[in-house]
Design a protein around this motif. Sequence first.
Motif: not given
Length: 447
Positions: A419-435
Amino acid sequence: MTGEKKRPDRRKFLGAAGMTAFAAAASPLMRTDNAQARTSGGKLRVALVGTGIRGSGLWGKTLYEKYGDVVEFVGLCDINTVRMEFVKQYMGVKCPTFTDFDEMVKKTKPDTVIVTTMDCFHAKYICRAMELGCDVITEKPMATDEKMCQDIIDTEKRTGRHVRVTFNYRYGPAAVRIKEILMSGEIGQVTSVDFSYFLDTSHGASYFRRWHAFKQKSGSLLVHKSTHHFDLMNWWLNAEPVEVNACGKLRHYGWNSPFRGERCMNCGHKSSCPYYWDITKNEFLMNLYVKPESEDGYMRDACLFRRKINIWDTMSAQVRYHNDVLMNYSLNACMPYEGFNVGFNGTKGRLDAREYHRQPWDVKGLADIRISLNFKNSREITIGAGGSSHWGADERMQDMIFKGPIPDPLGQTAGSRAGALSIMIGIAARRSIERQRPVVIEELVKI
Ligand SMILES: NC(=O)c1ccc[n+]([C@@H]2O[C@H](COP(=O)([O-])OP(=O)(O)OC[C@H]3O[C@@H](n4cnc5c(N)ncnc54)[C@H](O)[C@@H]3O)[C@@H](O)[C@H]2O)c1
């Protein structure tokens, strides 16, 4: 040699869901991982939080009617009492209802809590359920940001309870065939992947009418929706994501339209808007959403051109895995058809798959898979429809949970790590877009 430092092989941390067929089949963890553990000796006592469409359907009425011999509903919880009372009648259960989660768990003493609320509240209920001594079955996404993800990982370790994430896509017939082919080694070692997911102007658009349209509630489609896709990829590859670089734009919905209203039901653009959707024609949805508006004001048919929408409808991400597999991923939510294309490039050949979910032309089955071997031949496999409710995947997943223990040679059972490894791709993608820079997942969480 490139001189690049060799990264450690961390696959041992993937757990049952990420193991090879042989390791998973032999694992003593499989009994508790597969069948939901019953502490009371008889039926599994379940309490459900979040009585919306998913909670009332698959995890409500279907669970009650199909698995009533092994499952007993002891409580329902939601913040909206009108919706909850309607769902209680709809499911046909007699258990008490609660607006206070702690009160429900303390009074009804469930073995397992099923979490089907709006995404941003999953972590709160998952952690609290474990602290109160329960195991958890949660809908995806397990959480919507890195802090919530960390809380779940830490709480599970501290309490010794167990979280299962219901990744139903792992049980789809085409997903299973792809997994089997990759595990057979026919295309060699995978070196890179091209993965494009298409959401159409009906399903894709629907996210922009609902609570999903706000990052603070869904984490964005890169979390809410892509968690399915990223989990499939992690599972297919049996690999862990390390770094993500992403772009996201809002090109169709939200502020993009020259006109907008509050909601379809009272909109002045009914006759001209191609997205007009009449919820009043569906009695079930009127009971589930429109009548309960009196309590929370939530409009299920809100305008998908609201200016405050803050998620993206056009997204792409590059993901690097621990074993140096590279993935190019895209998600588009305003397409004329729905489904996905995936291509695995291997050292011996390529696997192409096209899964058809909805399109304005006839197709032979659910998916076409083509295997092309370097300097050799190419062959195609057609995968048949599979069944209702996510191509029969929902039923197969529930059988595994409630009728188990059932052998799990493909490692389809998923826990908090998956569960963590899948959401963390999406959360990191979101942070990548924001940062506006690549993000290493370990910057955000320690899984
Ligand atoms: N795996 C799948 O294929 C699949 C399909 C659909 C939905 N889902 C998941 O199921 C979950 C529910 O989605 P849905 O479509 O049923 O949404 P929904 O809007 O129909 O239902 C959400 C429910 O959560 C309740 N809720 C909101 N805030 C709450 C709070 N703080 N405490 C308790 N209850 C609260 C709402 O009142 C509502 O009843 C989501 O996490 C979604 O991602 C998964």
